[in-house]
Design a protein around this motif. Structure first.
Motif, PDB file in Angstrom:
ATOM      1  N   GLN A 113       0.017   8.540  22.108  1.00 52.55           N
ATOM      2  CA  GLN A 113       0.927   9.535  22.680  1.00 52.55           C
ATOM      3  C   GLN A 113       1.799   8.909  23.764  1.00 52.55           C
ATOM      4  N   ASP A 114       1.204   8.086  24.612  1.00 51.83           N
ATOM      5  CA  ASP A 114       1.966   7.394  25.653  1.00 51.83           C
ATOM      6  C   ASP A 114       2.985   6.461  25.016  1.00 51.83           C
ATOM      7  N   TRP A 115       2.579   5.751  23.965  1.00 49.77           N
ATOM      8  CA  TRP A 115       3.477   4.846  23.242  1.00 49.77           C
ATOM      9  C   TRP A 115       4.672   5.616  22.681  1.00 49.77           C
ATOM     10  N   LYS A 116       4.409   6.768  22.063  1.00 46.55           N
ATOM     11  CA  LYS A 116       5.487   7.580  21.488  1.00 46.55           C
ATOM     12  C   LYS A 116       6.462   8.047  22.568  1.00 46.55           C
ATOM     13  N   GLU A 117       5.928   8.472  23.709  1.00 40.02           N
ATOM     14  CA  GLU A 117       6.781   8.935  24.799  1.00 40.02           C
ATOM     15  C   GLU A 117       7.650   7.800  25.337  1.00 40.02           C
ATOM     16  N   LEU A 118       7.069   6.621  25.531  1.00 36.05           N
ATOM     17  CA  LEU A 118       7.836   5.471  26.017  1.00 36.05           C
ATOM     18  C   LEU A 118       8.874   5.026  24.995  1.00 36.05           C
ATOM     19  N   LYS A 119       8.501   5.037  23.725  1.00 32.88           N
ATOM     20  CA  LYS A 119       9.413   4.669  22.661  1.00 32.88           C
ATOM     21  C   LYS A 119      10.586   5.633  22.619  1.00 32.88           C
ATOM     22  N   PHE A 120      10.306   6.936  22.691  1.00 39.16           N
ATOM     23  CA  PHE A 120      11.359   7.952  22.695  1.00 39.16           C
ATOM     24  C   PHE A 120      12.273   7.756  23.900  1.00 39.16           C
ATOM     25  N   TYR A 121      11.687   7.511  25.079  1.00 39.32           N
ATOM     26  CA  TYR A 121      12.464   7.298  26.295  1.00 39.32           C
ATOM     27  C   TYR A 121      13.384   6.087  26.138  1.00 39.32           C
ATOM     28  N   LYS A 122      12.840   4.983  25.619  1.00 37.98           N
ATOM     29  CA  LYS A 122      13.615   3.742  25.445  1.00 37.98           C
ATOM     30  C   LYS A 122      14.768   3.958  24.462  1.00 37.98           C
ATOM     31  N   GLU A 123      14.485   4.659  23.356  1.00 36.58           N
ATOM     32  CA  GLU A 123      15.513   4.904  22.342  1.00 36.58           C
ATOM     33  C   GLU A 123      16.642   5.777  22.859  1.00 36.58           C
ATOM     34  N   GLU A 139       0.809  -1.215   0.000  1.00 38.55           N
ATOM     35  CA  GLU A 139       0.000   0.000   0.000  1.00 38.55           C
ATOM     36  C   GLU A 139       0.845   1.269   0.000  1.00 38.55           C
ATOM     37  N   ARG A 140       2.109   1.140   0.399  1.00 35.51           N
ATOM     38  CA  ARG A 140       3.014   2.300   0.453  1.00 35.51           C
ATOM     39  C   ARG A 140       4.387   1.923  -0.121  1.00 35.51           C
ATOM     40  N   PRO A 141       4.437   1.616  -1.410  1.00 36.86           N
ATOM     41  CA  PRO A 141       5.722   1.225  -2.015  1.00 36.86           C
ATOM     42  C   PRO A 141       6.788   2.293  -1.773  1.00 36.86           C
ATOM     43  N   GLY A 142       7.957   1.844  -1.354  1.00 41.90           N
ATOM     44  CA  GLY A 142       9.056   2.772  -1.088  1.00 41.90           C
ATOM     45  C   GLY A 142       9.155   3.194   0.371  1.00 41.90           C
ATOM     46  N   ILE A 143       8.262   2.694   1.213  1.00 33.83           N
ATOM     47  CA  ILE A 143       8.298   3.035   2.636  1.00 33.83           C
ATOM     48  C   ILE A 143       9.629   2.582   3.235  1.00 33.83           C
ATOM     49  N   ASN A 144      10.104   3.287   4.251  1.00 33.53           N
ATOM     50  CA  ASN A 144      11.338   2.862   4.914  1.00 33.53           C
ATOM     51  C   ASN A 144      11.015   2.096   6.198  1.00 33.53           C
ATOM     52  N   LEU A 145      12.038   1.466   6.770  1.00 33.58           N
ATOM     53  CA  LEU A 145      11.849   0.624   7.957  1.00 33.58           C
ATOM     54  C   LEU A 145      11.283   1.396   9.143  1.00 33.58           C
ATOM     55  N   ILE A 146      11.758   2.620   9.338  1.00 34.72           N
ATOM     56  CA  ILE A 146      11.323   3.408  10.493  1.00 34.72           C
ATOM     57  C   ILE A 146       9.845   3.755  10.370  1.00 34.72           C
ATOM     58  N   ASP A 147       9.438   4.232   9.192  1.00 30.12           N
ATOM     59  CA  ASP A 147       8.030   4.584   8.996  1.00 30.12           C
ATOM     60  C   ASP A 147       7.138   3.346   9.110  1.00 30.12           C
ATOM     61  N   LEU A 148       7.595   2.233   8.569  1.00 28.55           N
ATOM     62  CA  LEU A 148       6.830   0.992   8.663  1.00 28.55           C
ATOM     63  C   LEU A 148       6.670   0.566  10.122  1.00 28.55           C
ATOM     64  N   SER A 149       7.742   0.648  10.887  1.00 29.61           N
ATOM     65  CA  SER A 149       7.684   0.313  12.316  1.00 29.61           C
ATOM     66  C   SER A 149       6.691   1.214  13.046  1.00 29.61           C
ATOM     67  N   ASN A 150       6.722   2.500  12.736  1.00 32.23           N
ATOM     68  CA  ASN A 150       5.819   3.444  13.395  1.00 32.23           C
ATOM     69  C   ASN A 150       4.363   3.194  13.032  1.00 32.23           C
ATOM     70  N   ILE A 151       4.091   2.897  11.778  1.00 27.31           N
ATOM     71  CA  ILE A 151       2.717   2.617  11.352  1.00 27.31           C
ATOM     72  C   ILE A 151       2.173   1.398  12.079  1.00 27.31           C
ATOM     73  N   LEU A 152       3.012   0.370  12.215  1.00 26.09           N
ATOM     74  CA  LEU A 152       2.564  -0.892  12.818  1.00 26.09           C
ATOM     75  C   LEU A 152       2.727  -0.930  14.338  1.00 26.09           C
ATOM     76  N   LYS A 153       3.352   0.102  14.888  1.00 21.07           N
ATOM     77  CA  LYS A 153       3.560   0.192  16.345  1.00 21.07           C
ATOM     78  C   LYS A 153       4.389  -0.974  16.876  1.00 21.07           C
ATOM     79  N   VAL A 154       5.470  -1.262  16.162  1.00 21.84           N
ATOM     80  CA  VAL A 154       6.424  -2.294  16.603  1.00 21.84           C
ATOM     81  C   VAL A 154       7.827  -1.693  16.583  1.00 21.84           C
ATOM     82  N   ASP A 155       8.755  -2.356  17.256  1.00 21.54           N
ATOM     83  CA  ASP A 155      10.118  -1.833  17.260  1.00 21.54           C
ATOM     84  C   ASP A 155      10.835  -2.186  15.958  1.00 21.54           C
ATOM     85  N   LYS A 156      11.934  -1.488  15.727  1.00 21.77           N
ATOM     86  CA  LYS A 156      12.675  -1.642  14.471  1.00 21.77           C
ATOM     87  C   LYS A 156      13.232  -3.061  14.314  1.00 21.77           C
TER      88      LYS A 156
END
Length: 154
Positions: free
Chosen positions: A141-151, A45-62
């Motif tokens: 939003q909580d997921w993004k904050e925890l993800k940012f903290y972990k990274e 559905e999104r040809p050319g997507i990168n790993l980071i964007d794909l991870s974010n869309i699916l809410k999984v880690d890289k």
């Protein structure tokens, strides 16, 4: 004793696991392993997507995305191409084989949706979608904050 306030997340989890199990059985014949179809559909559905964007869309880690993509590449479902300007970046494209089976995957996904909404009115379907989307937006939003903290903190 502390009691659970609401069963909604448990119900959503059971729903997701049922669909995952059905999909795993259906997609075994096209050599898609556990949960790989979600990665493949987003790439189609999104040809050319990168790993980071794909991870974010699916809410999984890289790491999860990388592992799934590697397996999809081994089965000739995904092609990886290096970005021309940023050599560290890779873009993901569906192979001809992926484009061929995509309609089958979406047909199965639509079948699951029809079964889930059996006996629902169009208004109820829209209400479920709107409410679940709001719930996801609230927790995201909580997921993004925890993800940012972990990274940033290991």
């Amino acid at each position: 004793m502390i009691r659970l306030k609401n069963q909604i997340l448990r119900e959503a989890g059971m729903l997701a696991r049922c669909i995952q199990s059905i999909s795993d059985i259906k997609f075994r014949e096209i050599k898609l392993q556990r949960g790989q179809f979600v990665f493949l559909t987003r790439i189609c559905e999104r040809p050319g997507i990168n790993l980071i964007d794909l991870s974010n869309i699916l809410k999984v880690d890289k790491a999860t995305t990388t592992k799934a993509i590697q397996k999809l590449m081994e089965e000739d479902y995904v092609v990886k191409e290096r970005d021309r300007s940023d050599k560290r970046m890779w873009h993901l494209f569906p192979s001809a084989k992926a484009k061929e089976i995509y309609p089958f995957i979406i047909t199965e996904e639509n079948r699951n949706i029809e079964i889930c909404f059996k006996g629902f009115s169009p208004e109820e379907e829209q209400a479920v979608y709107s409410l679940l989307k709001r719930m996801r937006e609230n927790i995201e939003q909580d997921w993004k904050e925890l993800k940012f903290y972990k990274e940033n903190n290991g």
